[in-house]
Scaffold this motif. Structure first.
Motif, PDB file in Angstrom:
ATOM      1  N   THR A  28       0.825  -1.209   0.000  1.00 47.23           N
ATOM      2  CA  THR A  28       0.000   0.000   0.000  1.00 47.23           C
ATOM      3  C   THR A  28       0.864   1.267   0.000  1.00 47.23           C
ATOM      4  OG1 THR A  28      -0.153   0.052   2.425  1.00 47.23           O
ATOM      5  CG2 THR A  28      -1.839  -1.180   1.239  1.00 47.23           C
TER       6      THR A  28
ATOM      7  N   GLY B  83       1.871  -1.336  -4.687  1.00 45.78           N
ATOM      8  CA  GLY B  83       1.086  -1.815  -5.808  1.00 45.78           C
ATOM      9  C   GLY B  83       1.665  -2.955  -6.599  1.00 45.78           C
TER      10      GLY B  83
ATOM     11  N   TYR C 291      -3.737  -4.118  -3.567  1.00 45.51           N
ATOM     12  CA  TYR C 291      -2.910  -3.731  -4.713  1.00 45.51           C
ATOM     13  C   TYR C 291      -3.404  -2.422  -5.325  1.00 45.51           C
ATOM     14  CZ  TYR C 291      -0.361  -8.166  -4.914  1.00 45.51           C
ATOM     15  OH  TYR C 291       0.464  -9.219  -4.649  1.00 45.51           O
TER      16      TYR C 291
ATOM     17  N   ASN D 224      -1.333   1.048  -5.940  1.00 42.76           N
ATOM     18  CA  ASN D 224      -1.103   1.577  -7.284  1.00 42.76           C
ATOM     19  C   ASN D 224      -1.519   3.036  -7.390  1.00 42.76           C
ATOM     20  OD1 ASN D 224       0.082  -0.362  -9.079  1.00 42.76           O
ATOM     21  ND2 ASN D 224      -1.745  -1.613  -8.833  1.00 42.76           N
TER      22      ASN D 224
END
Length: 332
Positions: free
Chosen positions: A76, A278, A207, A211
């Motif tokens: 994260t 991510g 994820y 990102n």
């Protein structure tokens, strides 16, 4: 000249096989691990023995479980510097609750894990509600956990633990080799974490937040709740690592956790997880932990001073981060 066109079923089959193959980011660390094993096998006849490989698993099981929680946080785009000392505090709590307060071992273990999970909750709330940087938050809770550990234990090791607290340090025989139950638990936890991250919506949300947190929020995913959950679950893993640490050493050690935070981050980075979030695979973290364990074990068998083991670990971390940076630039 004719060309061959794959039928839709064939394409579907190839995609299914592709999905089952290890991600490319995991293959590099895996190759490095195999190369290290081959090298040390040529340097010492004892390296590839079952007893020595089992010892490597025992040596990495505590850091490995901590690194699972660290992987979730780094995915994260965060980081947790407090993990080692929080783990040490959990070990002291469960040890003293069992020996001095006379609580049943299962309840004492639950209390220790509850303390580490509480620290995870505190970290998560400070990051999500007050918007403090994870680095600063966990640097602060590292010092708080260290102070509480030393004060509560009077800087004294807790001994004469009930057998239930050290049961995971016991071994069973597999293929003629003694394997610790704690090492088996570590592998099971990695398998569970891999399944959740890969096959569940919650894992995909982790994820997504790493990102692009803002884009994730705009599509309706509660990013703050995801982040808070990640820190809480990481605290839970630190509590399990506390039990493994107590089981492996046979004591509640207030001086444990001094280097586990950096060792866990090292394992995550060597395993191919990006510090920018991510991107990464939790099984890569297992490979990264094993790389560190194999290097330290192999260099010890070769009679190399421990200071050089630290030097090699530092070089490996720099190379892994440099590779991550280059791959990110190449992807742009």
């Amino acid at each position: 000249m004719s060309t061959t066109t794959l039928s839709p079923p064939a394409v579907t089959t190839m995609r299914a096989l592709h999905d089952k193959l290890p991600p490319l980011g995991t293959l590099g660390p895996l190759v490095a691990l195999l190369a290290a094993c081959v090298f040390f096998a040529t340097q010492s006849d004892r390296f590839l023995t079952g007893a020595n490989l089992s010892l490597v698993l025992q040596q990495v099981m505590v850091v490995g479980v901590i690194a699972i929680g660290q992987t979730l946080i780094i995915l994260t785009a965060g980081i947790d510097l407090s993990c080692g000392m929080v783990m040490a505090l959990g070990g002291i709590v469960m040890s003293k609750f069992a020996t001095e307060l006379g609580l049943p071992p299962a309840l004492a273990i639950a209390c220790g894990i509850a303390v580490t999970t509480l620290f995870g909750l505190i970290n998560g709330l400070l990051v999500t509600r007050i918007k403090l940087p994870p680095f600063i938050v966990t640097l602060g809770t590292l010092n708080i956990a260290f102070a509480i550990t030393q004060l509560y234990s009077n800087s004294q090791t807790v001994t004469e633990l009930p057998p239930a607290l050290t049961a995971l340090g016991n071994t069973f025989t597999f293929a003629g080799t003694e394997v610790a139950w704690g090492a088996l638990l570590m592998l099971a936890l990695f398998g569970l974490a891999w399944f959740v991250l890969r096959e569940t919506a919650a894992g995909r949300h982790v994820y997504a937040v790493g990102n692009n947190a803002e884009a994730t929020r705009l599509v309706g995913i509660p990013t703050q709740r995801v982040l808070l959950g990640v820190y809480v679950i990481a605290g839970l893993f630190y509590g399990i690592a506390s039990l493994l640490s107590v089981a492996r050493t046979g004591v509640g050690d207030p001086n444990a956790g001094q280097t586990e935070n950096l060792d866990a981050i090292t394992a995550v980075v060597l395993g191919g997880t990006s510090l920018f979030g991510g991107r990464g695979v939790v099984l890569g973290t297992l490979v990264g932990a094993l790389i560190v364990g194999v290097f330290r074990n192999g260099l010890t068998l070769m009679g190399v001073s421990s200071i050089y083991q630290v030097l090699v670990t530092g070089v490996l971390v720099i190379l892994a981060v440099a590779a991550d940076q280059l791959s990110r630039k190449g992807a742009r």
